[in-house]
Design a protein around this motif. Structure first.
Motif, short mmCIF file in Angstrom:
data_model
loop_
_atom_site.label_atom_id
_atom_site.label_comp_id
_atom_site.label_asym_id
_atom_site.label_seq_id
_atom_site.Cartn_x
_atom_site.Cartn_y
_atom_site.Cartn_z
N SER B 43 16.70 21.32 95.67
CA SER B 43 16.72 20.04 94.49
C SER B 43 16.63 18.58 94.63
CB SER B 43 17.99 20.43 93.56
OG SER B 43 19.22 19.54 94.80
N GLU B 44 17.36 18.71 96.52
CA GLU B 44 17.75 17.23 96.94
C GLU B 44 16.19 16.80 97.38
OE1 GLU B 44 17.08 14.39 100.12
OE2 GLU B 44 16.98 15.96 100.26
N GLU B 45 15.29 17.51 97.87
CA GLU B 45 13.76 17.45 97.96
C GLU B 45 12.99 17.87 96.58
OE1 GLU B 45 12.10 18.57 101.34
OE2 GLU B 45 10.33 18.25 101.09
N PHE B 46 12.92 18.42 96.05
CA PHE B 46 11.84 17.34 94.72
C PHE B 46 12.83 16.89 93.95
CE2 PHE B 46 9.79 20.86 93.00
CZ PHE B 46 10.30 21.90 93.53
N ARG B 47 14.28 16.19 93.46
CA ARG B 47 14.68 14.53 93.36
C ARG B 47 13.77 13.44 94.27
NH1 ARG B 47 17.53 15.71 88.77
NH2 ARG B 47 17.80 17.54 88.49
N ARG B 48 14.12 13.90 95.50
CA ARG B 48 13.91 13.09 96.31
C ARG B 48 12.27 12.65 95.48
NH1 ARG B 48 11.86 13.27 100.63
NH2 ARG B 48 13.10 15.11 101.22
N ASN B 49 11.10 13.60 95.73
CA ASN B 49 9.99 12.74 95.84
C ASN B 49 9.95 12.46 94.24
OD1 ASN B 49 8.96 14.02 98.38
ND2 ASN B 49 8.89 16.11 97.92
N SER B 50 10.41 13.24 93.59
CA SER B 50 10.13 12.69 91.55
C SER B 50 10.26 11.31 91.49
CB SER B 50 11.19 12.88 91.54
OG SER B 50 12.63 12.98 90.64
N LYS B 51 11.10 10.14 92.37
CA LYS B 51 11.23 9.22 92.61
C LYS B 51 10.28 8.26 93.51
CE LYS B 51 16.64 9.19 91.11
NZ LYS B 51 16.76 10.57 91.69
N GLN B 52 10.11 9.15 94.45
CA GLN B 52 9.63 8.11 95.28
C GLN B 52 7.91 8.53 95.45
OE1 GLN B 52 10.54 9.31 99.09
NE2 GLN B 52 12.71 8.50 99.51
N ILE B 53 7.70 9.42 94.88
CA ILE B 53 6.18 9.35 94.49
C ILE B 53 5.61 8.73 93.72
CG2 ILE B 53 4.29 11.27 94.49
CD1 ILE B 53 5.89 12.60 96.29
N ASP B 54 4.79 7.81 93.47
CA ASP B 54 4.16 7.59 91.94
C ASP B 54 3.63 8.90 91.23
OD1 ASP B 54 2.94 6.00 90.84
OD2 ASP B 54 0.89 5.66 91.38
N ARG B 55 3.83 8.45 90.33
CA ARG B 55 3.07 10.29 89.31
C ARG B 55 1.60 10.42 88.80
NH1 ARG B 55 6.27 10.51 84.43
NH2 ARG B 55 4.33 11.08 83.54
N LYS B 56 1.15 8.79 89.77
CA LYS B 56 -0.31 9.31 90.14
C LYS B 56 -1.21 9.45 90.60
CE LYS B 56 -1.81 7.12 85.90
NZ LYS B 56 -0.59 6.72 84.95
N ASN B 57 -0.30 9.42 91.64
CA ASN B 57 -0.75 10.33 93.28
C ASN B 57 -0.94 11.48 93.44
OD1 ASN B 57 -0.67 9.96 95.72
ND2 ASN B 57 0.90 9.47 96.39
N PHE B 58 -2.76 11.84 92.65
CA PHE B 58 -2.43 13.36 92.71
C PHE B 58 -2.48 13.94 93.70
CE2 PHE B 58 -3.92 11.55 88.18
CZ PHE B 58 -2.70 11.73 87.86
N VAL B 59 -3.21 13.28 94.48
CA VAL B 59 -3.46 13.70 95.97
C VAL B 59 -2.28 14.86 96.43
CG1 VAL B 59 -4.66 13.87 98.02
CG2 VAL B 59 -6.50 13.07 95.98
N TYR B 60 -1.35 13.75 96.89
CA TYR B 60 -0.66 13.86 97.21
C TYR B 60 0.41 14.95 96.81
CZ TYR B 60 3.89 13.49 100.39
OH TYR B 60 4.92 13.01 101.58
N ILE B 61 0.40 14.43 95.79
CA ILE B 61 1.16 15.42 94.62
C ILE B 61 0.66 17.37 94.79
CG2 ILE B 61 2.63 16.36 92.15
CD1 ILE B 61 2.27 13.52 91.28
#
Lengths: 129, 96
Positions: B43-61
């Motif tokens: 949950s820490e990993e998911f929450r951290r990534n959900s805040k840090q990663i731009d939601r349009k950064n499809f390639v990285y996601i």
């Protein structure tokens, strides 16, 4: 099928004056009668509102999961988004509910739940299966 | 990724949420201590990534999704009983 036609015929006789209209009308009523018969048993088994106990348990799980304060009000109409739950929280809540009630929620259903009432209804539906 | 209150989820968001569900299901099969650990880290990993990663950064996601799926397959292995993480100079390393 035989009873259907006979009923529409008797109806046609009752409203004789405008024969063209009544023919249409008779047909329509026979169709809706048919449909009502089909829907009824399904409606009875599925769309009953959840019991107060279930609703109570669901709201207490939601409170616990979101670490809400005691004075915050949670009712059946409360939306998960209103009480600060994001989509990850919603997944956690559904998983917790699954465990507490011993049911398995399908993925598609899990993402359509927006209120506590909906969650409680869905759980009862799954329990009755 | 986790910002939607309404239920208009994108396909990618659904994938992410399904992955999260998968991890939480896998965690259930572990002993209590390991389960808590798995839930905490995941949950820490998911929450951290959900805040840090731009939601349009499809390639990285999408990359993270693929990585996550592989990690999920590893965690599902019944020999694995717990998960631990450590920070190495900001970069996070996951090991079993």
């Amino acid at each position: 099928m035989a009873s259907l036609t006979s009923s529409s015929v008797s109806f046609k006789c009752a409203v004789l004056p405008s024969s063209f209209n009544s023919k249409n009308h008779g047909l329509k009523s026979s169709v809706s009668f048919w449909r009502a018969n089909q829907v009824k048993p399904r409606g009875l088994s599925i769309s009953c509102a959840a019991k107060p106990e279930t609703l109570e348990k669901v709201s207490s799980i939601v409170r616990e999961q979101l670490a809400m304060t005691k004075d915050a009000t949670v009712t059946g109409e409360t939306k998960f988004s209103e009480i600060g739950a994001d989509s990850l929280d919603t997944v956690e809540i559904v998983m917790k509910l699954e465990e507490e009630f011993g049911v398995t929620v399908e993925e598609e259903n899990a993402q359509t739940i927006t209120t506590i009432q909906e969650a409680a209804d869905m759980i009862e539906k799954l329990q009755n299966k | 990724m986790g910002s939607t209150g309404g239920q208009k989820l994108s396909g990618l968001q659904k994938h992410v949420l399904n992955l999260y569900r998968g991890f939480l299901r896998a965690a259930r099969t572990k002993p209590p201590e390991g389960r808590r650990q798995v839930e905490l880290i995941v949950s820490e990993e998911f929450r951290r990534n959900s805040k840090q990663i731009d939601r349009k950064n499809f390639v990285y996601i999408e990359y993270l999704l693929r990585r996550g799926k592989k990690q999920l397959d590893q965690i599902k292995n019944s020999d694995i009983v717990s998960l631990s993480s450590m920070k190495v100079g900001g970069a996070e390393n996951k090991d079993t």
